[in-house]
Design an enzyme around this catalytic site. Structure first.
Site, short mmCIF file in Angstrom:
data_model
loop_
_atom_site.label_atom_id
_atom_site.label_comp_id
_atom_site.label_asym_id
_atom_site.label_seq_id
_atom_site.Cartn_x
_atom_site.Cartn_y
_atom_site.Cartn_z
CG MET A 115 -5.28 2.24 -4.77
SD MET A 115 -6.32 2.63 -6.20
CE MET A 115 -5.78 1.35 -7.33
CB CYS A 156 -0.92 0.02 1.22
SG CYS A 156 -1.89 1.55 1.33
#
Length: 395
Positions: A317, A104
C-alpha cells in the site's frame, strides 16, 4: 409491476499505483450523496458491489480485493494554496460499511492525474508540455500531497517506460511527495503515539511482541516476522489461504489499535478495517516474487509484508510505504533495525510483487522525531470513463 430505474452517474475507472478504483467529481454525485452520511455510503457500496457474501463483486465495479474495492471523490479545493480536495472511501467486501479513516497512497497518484483529466485544475497551472504540480488536500487525514504529473500537449501523459513491481505494464512516472507525514494533526501527539520507538505489545492468545507503532502515512503496527512465525518472504497464498494466520495478524492489529488509542474496545476494530495496518519486517533475504522474478538479498535493504482489510497485500500500500520510509529513517525502530540500523534517507524493500524504493529524512526537534517529506514514484492511467449505473433505490 413497477420498478425504479437505474441512476446514471459520470465516473472514471482508474489505476493508481498497484490499486484501482472508481473516481467521481464530487459535484456529479446525486445531491444527497455529496455530503457524508448513509446515502453516500450506500451509493459507493452499490457501485463496488458490496456487501457480497460470495466475495466476488460480480454485480459491481469492485475486484473483491482491498486493492480494487475503492472509491474516490475530487472537487476544487476549499483550502488555500491547494488545487483539489481528495476524499477516499475503502469499501468493505463482505460487510456493509465504508471505511473513511485513512488515505490510499496508491490512488493518490491517480488523484493527481484525475484532477487534470476532470478539469478541476486552474488551466493556468497546467503546462502544455512538462510537469504539472498538483497540490492535493487529502481530506481523510488532512494532509498535503504533491503529485508531479507529466503533461504532453496539455493532456496527462499516461504511457511511458516507468516500471512498477505489482503492475504488469509500464507507464509514465508520477512522483508523489507526502508532506509532514509524521505530524498527526488532529490526534495531537507525536508520530509514535506511545512515545516509544519500540514497545512491548501484549497480544491476547499470542504473547508479548516487540512492535513499532507509527502514524506516518497511515497508522501502522510493525512487528518482526520471526516473532510471529514468518520468514518475511511470504507471498499472498502462504497467508491468505490460512484463516489461523489471518486471525493471528488481526489479533496483533487490534492490540496495536488499542495501544495507539485508535479504538477503545476490541469490537470497534471490525468497523475500522482500513486502519491501522499490520506489517511484518525482516532483514534482506532471497525470494521469488509472485511474478517469478528472483529478488536477491543484496539488492534490497529489508523485506516487508503488510496486510490490508484482513488479507496480505499483493504488493505494498502506498500509505504503508510512507510509514516504512518514515520508520526506516528513525534509528532504532524495528524497520530501521531490519534494514541494518543507523541513519538512512532511503530504503529499497522487498514485497510480494518485487521491490520498491522510498525516501524520507528524519530529524529530532525538541526531543520529538519529525519527518517533513516522504517521496516515492508511482504511475496511473484511465482504464475506462463514462457513467456508472446503480439501481435508483440503492441509496
Amino acid at each position: 409491476m413497477t420498478h425504479i430505474p437505474q441512476t446514471k452517474i459520470p465516473a472514471t475507472y482508474m489505476r493508481g499505483g498497484t490499486s484501482k478504483g472508481v473516481f467521481f467529481r464530487l459535484g456529479d454525485l446525486p445531491e444527497r450523496c455529496r455530503q457524508p452520511g448513509p446515502a453516500r455510503d450506500k451509493l459507493l457500496m452499490r457501485v463496488i458491489g458490496s456487501p457480497d457474501p460470495y466475495a466476488a463483486h460480480i454485480d459491481g465495479m469492485g475486484g473483491a480485493t482491498s486493492s480494487t474495492s475503492k472509491c474516490v471523490m475530487l472537487s476544487k479545493s476549499t483550502q488555500p494554496d491547494h488545487d483539489v480536495d481528495y476524499l477516499y472511501g475503502q469499501v468493505s467486501i463482505d460487510k456493509a460499511f465504508v471505511d473513511w479513516s485513512g488515505n490510499c497512497g496508491n490512488l493518490s497518484t491517480a488523484a493527481g492525474a484525475f484532477a487534470i483529466h476532470a478539469g478541476l485544475m486552474d488551466p493556468a497551472r497546467v503546462p502544455r508540455d512538462g510537469i504539472c504540480t498538483v497540490r492535493i488536500w487529502q481530506a481523510n487525514i488532512k494532509k498535503t500531497i504533491i503529485a508531479h504529473v507529466p503533461v504532453t500537449n496539455g493532456q496527462v501523459q499516461e504511457t511511458g517506460d516507468f516500471e512498477l513491481d505489482g503492475v504488469t505494464f509500464p507507464a509514465a512516472e508520477i512522483v508523489l511527495e507526502f508532506l509532514d507525514p509524521s505530524d498527526d494533526g488532529d490526534e495531537g501527539g507525536s508520530m509514535f503515539p506511545t512515545g516509544a520507538l519500540v514497545d512491548d505489545l501484549d497480544v491476547p492468545g499470542i504473547g508479548t511482541l516487540k512492535a513499532t507503532m507509527i502514524t506516518a502515512g497511515i497508522p501502522t503496527v510493525f512487528v518482526n516476522a520471526d516473532e510471529i512465525g514468518f520468514t518475511g518472504t511470504e507471498l499472498r497464498e502462504a497467508i491468505n489461504t490460512k484463516p489461523e494466520l489471518l486471525a493471528r495478524c488481526e489479533a496483533i492489529r487490534v492490540a496495536g489499535a488499542l495501544r495507539m488509542g485508535l479504538i477503545k474496545t476490541p469490537e470497534e476494530a471490525a468497523q475500522r478495517q482500513h486502519t491501522p495496518k499490520i506489517a511484518f519486517v525482516s532483514p534482506p533475504k532471497d525470494y521469488v516474487a509472485s511474478s517469478g522474478k528472483a529478488i536477491h538479498a543484496g539488492d534490497i535493504d529489508l523485506n516487508v509484508r503488510a496486510l490490508s482489510m484482513g488479507k496480505l497485500h499483493h504488493a505494498m500500500m502506498g500509505t504503508c510505504a510512507v510509514a516504512i520510509a518514515t520508520a526506516a529513517a528513525v534509528p532504532g525502530t524495528l524497520v530501521n533495525l531490519a534494514a541494518g540500523g543507523g541513519a538512512r534517507e532511503a530504503v529499497r524493500f522487498g514485497h510480494p510483487s518485487g521491490t520498491l524504493r522510498v525516501g524520507a529524512a528524519a530529524e529530532q526537534v525538541d526531543g520529538q522525531w519529525i519527518v517533513k517529506k516522504a517521496i516515492m514514484s508511482r504511475s496511473a492511467r484511465v482504464l475506462m470513463e463514462g457513467w456508472v449505473r446503480v439501481p435508483g433505490d440503492a441509496f
